[in-house]
Design a protein around this motif. Structure first.
Motif, PDB file in Angstrom:
ATOM      1  N   LEU A  69      -3.302   3.270   2.231  1.00 13.68           N
ATOM      2  CA  LEU A  69      -3.670   3.378   3.637  1.00 13.68           C
ATOM      3  C   LEU A  69      -3.623   4.843   4.035  1.00 13.68           C
ATOM      4  O   LEU A  69      -2.576   5.486   3.962  1.00 13.68           O
ATOM      5  CB  LEU A  69      -2.717   2.563   4.516  1.00 13.68           C
ATOM      6  N   PHE A  70      -4.775   5.374   4.418  1.00 13.37           N
ATOM      7  CA  PHE A  70      -4.881   6.738   4.927  1.00 13.37           C
ATOM      8  C   PHE A  70      -4.702   6.676   6.442  1.00 13.37           C
ATOM      9  O   PHE A  70      -5.417   5.924   7.117  1.00 13.37           O
ATOM     10  CB  PHE A  70      -6.259   7.325   4.606  1.00 13.37           C
ATOM     11  N   GLN A  71      -3.767   7.445   6.957  1.00 18.15           N
ATOM     12  CA  GLN A  71      -3.473   7.443   8.387  1.00 18.15           C
ATOM     13  C   GLN A  71      -3.857   8.791   8.991  1.00 18.15           C
ATOM     14  O   GLN A  71      -3.448   9.835   8.491  1.00 18.15           O
ATOM     15  CB  GLN A  71      -1.991   7.172   8.623  1.00 18.15           C
ATOM     16  N   PHE A  72      -4.643   8.736  10.061  1.00 20.52           N
ATOM     17  CA  PHE A  72      -5.070   9.930  10.783  1.00 20.52           C
ATOM     18  C   PHE A  72      -4.601   9.816  12.224  1.00 20.52           C
ATOM     19  O   PHE A  72      -4.632   8.720  12.807  1.00 20.52           O
ATOM     20  CB  PHE A  72      -6.597  10.060  10.755  1.00 20.52           C
ATOM     21  N   GLN A  73      -4.196  10.921  12.820  1.00 23.35           N
ATOM     22  CA  GLN A  73      -3.750  10.900  14.214  1.00 23.35           C
ATOM     23  C   GLN A  73      -4.928  10.893  15.192  1.00 23.35           C
ATOM     24  O   GLN A  73      -4.792  10.450  16.325  1.00 23.35           O
ATOM     25  CB  GLN A  73      -2.824  12.084  14.495  1.00 23.35           C
ATOM     26  N   VAL A  78       0.809  -1.216   0.000  1.00 24.86           N
ATOM     27  CA  VAL A  78       0.000   0.000   0.000  1.00 24.86           C
ATOM     28  C   VAL A  78       0.843   1.267   0.000  1.00 24.86           C
ATOM     29  O   VAL A  78       1.933   1.306   0.558  1.00 24.86           O
ATOM     30  CB  VAL A  78      -0.965   0.029   1.206  1.00 24.86           C
ATOM     31  N   GLU A  79       0.281   2.279  -0.633  1.00 20.94           N
ATOM     32  CA  GLU A  79       0.815   3.633  -0.522  1.00 20.94           C
ATOM     33  C   GLU A  79       0.332   4.176   0.814  1.00 20.94           C
ATOM     34  O   GLU A  79      -0.738   3.795   1.299  1.00 20.94           O
ATOM     35  CB  GLU A  79       0.271   4.512  -1.644  1.00 20.94           C
ATOM     36  N   ILE A  80       1.085   5.077   1.391  1.00 26.96           N
ATOM     37  CA  ILE A  80       0.707   5.686   2.662  1.00 26.96           C
ATOM     38  C   ILE A  80       0.316   7.137   2.429  1.00 26.96           C
ATOM     39  O   ILE A  80       1.081   7.909   1.840  1.00 26.96           O
ATOM     40  CB  ILE A  80       1.864   5.622   3.683  1.00 26.96           C
ATOM     41  N   ALA A  81      -0.883   7.495   2.868  1.00 28.03           N
ATOM     42  CA  ALA A  81      -1.352   8.878   2.816  1.00 28.03           C
ATOM     43  C   ALA A  81      -1.435   9.357   4.259  1.00 28.03           C
ATOM     44  O   ALA A  81      -2.425   9.109   4.944  1.00 28.03           O
ATOM     45  CB  ALA A  81      -2.707   8.960   2.116  1.00 28.03           C
ATOM     46  N   ASP A  82      -0.353   9.994   4.722  1.00 26.67           N
ATOM     47  CA  ASP A  82      -0.301  10.418   6.120  1.00 26.67           C
ATOM     48  C   ASP A  82      -0.161  11.927   6.272  1.00 26.67           C
ATOM     49  O   ASP A  82      -0.035  12.435   7.384  1.00 26.67           O
ATOM     50  CB  ASP A  82       0.815   9.693   6.871  1.00 26.67           C
ATOM     51  N   GLU A  83      -0.173  12.632   5.161  1.00 28.69           N
ATOM     52  CA  GLU A  83      -0.157  14.092   5.189  1.00 28.69           C
ATOM     53  C   GLU A  83      -1.436  14.587   4.528  1.00 28.69           C
ATOM     54  O   GLU A  83      -1.983  13.923   3.644  1.00 28.69           O
ATOM     55  CB  GLU A  83       1.073  14.624   4.459  1.00 28.69           C
ATOM     56  N   GLU A  84      -1.887  15.762   4.920  1.00 31.57           N
ATOM     57  CA  GLU A  84      -3.182  16.263   4.462  1.00 31.57           C
ATOM     58  C   GLU A  84      -3.286  16.322   2.934  1.00 31.57           C
ATOM     59  O   GLU A  84      -4.300  15.912   2.362  1.00 31.57           O
ATOM     60  CB  GLU A  84      -3.490  17.635   5.073  1.00 31.57           C
ATOM     61  N   ALA A  85      -2.261  16.799   2.263  1.00 29.25           N
ATOM     62  CA  ALA A  85      -2.321  16.890   0.800  1.00 29.25           C
ATOM     63  C   ALA A  85      -2.474  15.503   0.165  1.00 29.25           C
ATOM     64  O   ALA A  85      -3.240  15.343  -0.782  1.00 29.25           O
ATOM     65  CB  ALA A  85      -1.066  17.579   0.265  1.00 29.25           C
TER      66      ALA A  85
END
Length: 157
Positions: free
Chosen positions: A74-78, A48-55
């Motif tokens: 995978l979208f990661q949110f804190q 998976v690609e990681i989407a951990d920044e807002e953009a």
């Protein structure tokens, strides 16, 4: 006549370069990460690609070709809260899997309609979202309560 030392050093260099071949990367050159979804049909491995920044989270899978069976994002949110995703500018159907902090699947929005701006809500709080090719979650038998394994959830990959 050639020098055997030159030949040997060339062969060693080729061998070393083969050992250090890079792992698969996303569209921006970042390495893909291993993620496993455990269902009643077994362990299903993805890169998976990681989407951990807002953009990155805003862009998501917009304007992309269809995903391969073993790929995803995978979208990661804190924070942990109810989530909602849509399909704006996304030309291929996706399965949107909402995941709780312990890695358990909260809910799945299956085969989300391409280009739709309808918000597809989670059925509870989540801090992770996995997007797969539309229909893939059903193919592997994924359902609420199944487990997503990845270091982000503290349970491996």
């Amino acid at each position: 006549m050639f020098d055997r030392r030159i030949l040997l050093s060339g062969l060693m260099a080729l061998s070393l370069s083969a050992c250090f071949q890079s792992a698969p990367v996303d569209a921006t050159g970042r390495p893909l990460e291993a993620l496993t979804i455990v269902t009643s049909t077994g362990e299903h491995k993805f890169m998976v690609e990681i989407a951990d920044e807002e953009a990155e989270r805003q862009r998501g899978m917009m304007y992309r070709d269809a995903l391969a069976d073993d790929r995803g994002m995978l979208f990661q949110f804190q924070d942990v809260q109810p989530r909602g995703f849509w399909m704006r500018n996304t030309p291929n159907p996706l399965d949107i899997i909402y995941v709780a902090p312990d890695g358990k699947i909260v809910s799945i929005a299956a085969n989300a309609v391409p280009f739709s701006e309808e918000t597809l809500p989670s059925d509870g709080p989540a801090n992770g979202v996995v997007e797969l090719r539309g229909g893939r979650a059903a193919e592997i038998g994924a359902k609420a309560g199944d487990v997503v394994r990845h270091p982000f959830f503290g349970n491996g990959g």
